[in-house]
Design an enzyme around this catalytic site. Structure first.
Site, PDB file in Angstrom:
ATOM      1  N   GLU A   1     -23.386 -21.956  26.326  1.00  7.17           N
ATOM      2  CA  GLU A   1     -22.324 -21.482  25.436  1.00  7.17           C
ATOM      3  C   GLU A   1     -22.048 -22.572  24.422  1.00  7.17           C
ATOM      4  OE1 GLU A   1     -18.517 -21.079  27.504  1.00  7.17           O
ATOM      5  OE2 GLU A   1     -19.112 -22.644  28.909  1.00  7.17           O
TER       6      GLU A   1
ATOM      7  N   LEU B   1     -17.668 -20.561  30.690  1.00 11.64           N
ATOM      8  CA  LEU B   1     -16.320 -19.998  30.750  1.00 11.64           C
ATOM      9  C   LEU B   1     -16.417 -18.511  30.400  1.00 11.64           C
ATOM     10  CD1 LEU B   1     -13.254 -20.762  31.050  1.00 11.64           C
ATOM     11  CD2 LEU B   1     -13.183 -20.582  28.571  1.00 11.64           C
TER      12      LEU B   1
HETATM   13  N1  PMP Z   1     -16.300 -21.306  26.193  1.00 15.10           N
HETATM   14  C1  PMP Z   1     -15.592 -22.454  26.167  1.00 15.10           C
HETATM   15  C2  PMP Z   1     -16.192 -23.681  26.769  1.00 15.10           C
HETATM   16  C3  PMP Z   1     -14.317 -22.485  25.580  1.00 15.10           C
HETATM   17  O1  PMP Z   1     -13.602 -23.629  25.561  1.00 15.10           O
HETATM   18  C4  PMP Z   1     -13.803 -21.297  24.990  1.00 15.10           C
HETATM   19  C5  PMP Z   1     -12.472 -21.316  24.296  1.00 15.10           C
HETATM   20  N2  PMP Z   1     -11.428 -21.509  25.179  1.00 15.10           N
HETATM   21  C6  PMP Z   1     -14.571 -20.133  25.050  1.00 15.10           C
HETATM   22  C7  PMP Z   1     -15.809 -20.174  25.660  1.00 15.10           C
HETATM   23  C8  PMP Z   1     -14.059 -18.845  24.484  1.00 15.10           C
HETATM   24  O2  PMP Z   1     -13.087 -18.316  25.348  1.00 15.10           O
HETATM   25  P1  PMP Z   1     -11.957 -17.356  24.804  1.00 15.10           P
HETATM   26  O3  PMP Z   1     -12.628 -16.216  24.143  1.00 15.10           O
HETATM   27  O4  PMP Z   1     -11.209 -16.950  26.044  1.00 15.10           O
HETATM   28  O5  PMP Z   1     -11.132 -18.156  23.863  1.00 15.10           O
END
Ligand code: PMP
Length: 282
Positions: free
Chosen positions: A178, A203
């Site tokens: 990611e 995540l």
């Molecule tokens: N991956 C990581 C490592 C992150 O820090 C984030 C942002 N918090 C995301 C993915 C995207 O998650 P979200 O769509 O819940 O903001």
């Protein structure tokens, strides 16, 4: 000056402090969430709170309060600061204790929140960007949203230095896990929309989850699976998703141009669907 929230008190931002023996400060023994706020609505509030509870439970950190009262505090803080468009940052640490590795039982968790203003999402103003790639140096429980973010900080700092908007992290098998603070998506030459499956290595982004739901409703086929860096570089399109940047088309990975170097139709559709979703704030 804005107002922040610290353990039951609404305080001027400059006076919003926690103890130096807070385990969040000493051990990154702490979890967090960032919520987007659009037209006065907290986007995907329940999804974020569910993930926060996952993080708390996995680490055995006590809940600082129930979700109902937490939503009340969040609304109150947004209202005190008169924020209708922006974001809310919420962090829960295990609490304050004399520095020692074993986590003491029964600590009172620290709960802090800050808010900031931002322009509402405007799909027509979205710009494409370049991403660089870096080895994924993070720990093996990236599904837990902890404040232990140093690997991401270093990767994003390098990306910024190189004029890129994000660093995509590459695992030992050569796959893209990611971004440093976003999830990664590609569209293959045969029009398959792909984002990595969720497990402990990434995540589970809430924006990712919502986009998958929207794609399904719209009848757009997608596959959740690992993809390699070479597959990403050969993709027709690529983009990132996160709660703060929403959707960001990627037209260059390292030195390679993606597709024709322009924002492609899948990325445009994702921007349109997500923009409409936030307007409807379901
Ligand atoms: N991956 C990581 C490592 C992150 O820090 C984030 C942002 N918090 C995301 C993915 C995207 O998650 P979200 O769509 O819940 O903001």
């Amino acid at each position: 000056m804005s107002t922040s929230y610290v353990n039951g008190r609404y305080v001027p931002h400059g006076e919003a402090t926690v103890h130096i023996e807070d385990r969040g400060f000493q051990f990154a023994d702490s979890v967090y969430e960032v919520f987007a706020v659009q037209d006065g609505h907290v986007i995907d509030e329940d999804g974020h709170l569910k993930r926060l509870w996952h993080s708390l439970t996995e680490l055995g950190i006590a809940e600082p309060m129930k979700q109902g009262p937490m939503k009340v505090v969040m609304r109150r803080l947004l209202s005190i600061n008169r924020i209708r468009n922006g974001a809310l940052y919420l962090q829960v640490s295990r609490g304050v204790a004399p520095r020692d590795f074993p986590a003491p039982q029964g600590l009172k968790p620290t709960l802090v929140m800050t808010v900031w203003r931002a322009k509402p999402f405007d799909g027509s103003a979205v710009k494409a960007g370049k991403v660089i790639t870096m080895p994924d140096l993070r720990w093996k429980r990236c599904d837990i949203k902890t404040v232990q973010l140093l690997a991401g900080v270093l990767a994003k700092t390098e990306a910024t230095k190189q004029g890129a908007v994000e660093a995509w992290l590459i695992d030992e098998a050569g796959n893209v896990t990611e971004g440093s603070s976003s999830n990664a998506w590609i569209v293959t030459a045969d029009d398959q929309l792909i984002t990595r499956h969720t497990d402990h290595a990434i995540l589970g982004g809430i924006t990712r989850q919502t986009l998958l739901k929207l794609a399904q409703e719209y009848g757009l086929k997608y596959i959740e699976r690992a993809f390699s860096l070479s597959e990403a570089k050969a993709a027709k399109e690529a983009f990132t998703s996160s709660s703060t940047v929403m959707i960001r088309p990627v037209t260059q990975i390292d030195d390679d141009i993606i597709g024709d170097g322009e924002i492609g139709p899948f990325s445009r559709k994702a921007i349109e669907l997500y923009g409409a979703y936030m307007k409807e704030h379901p």
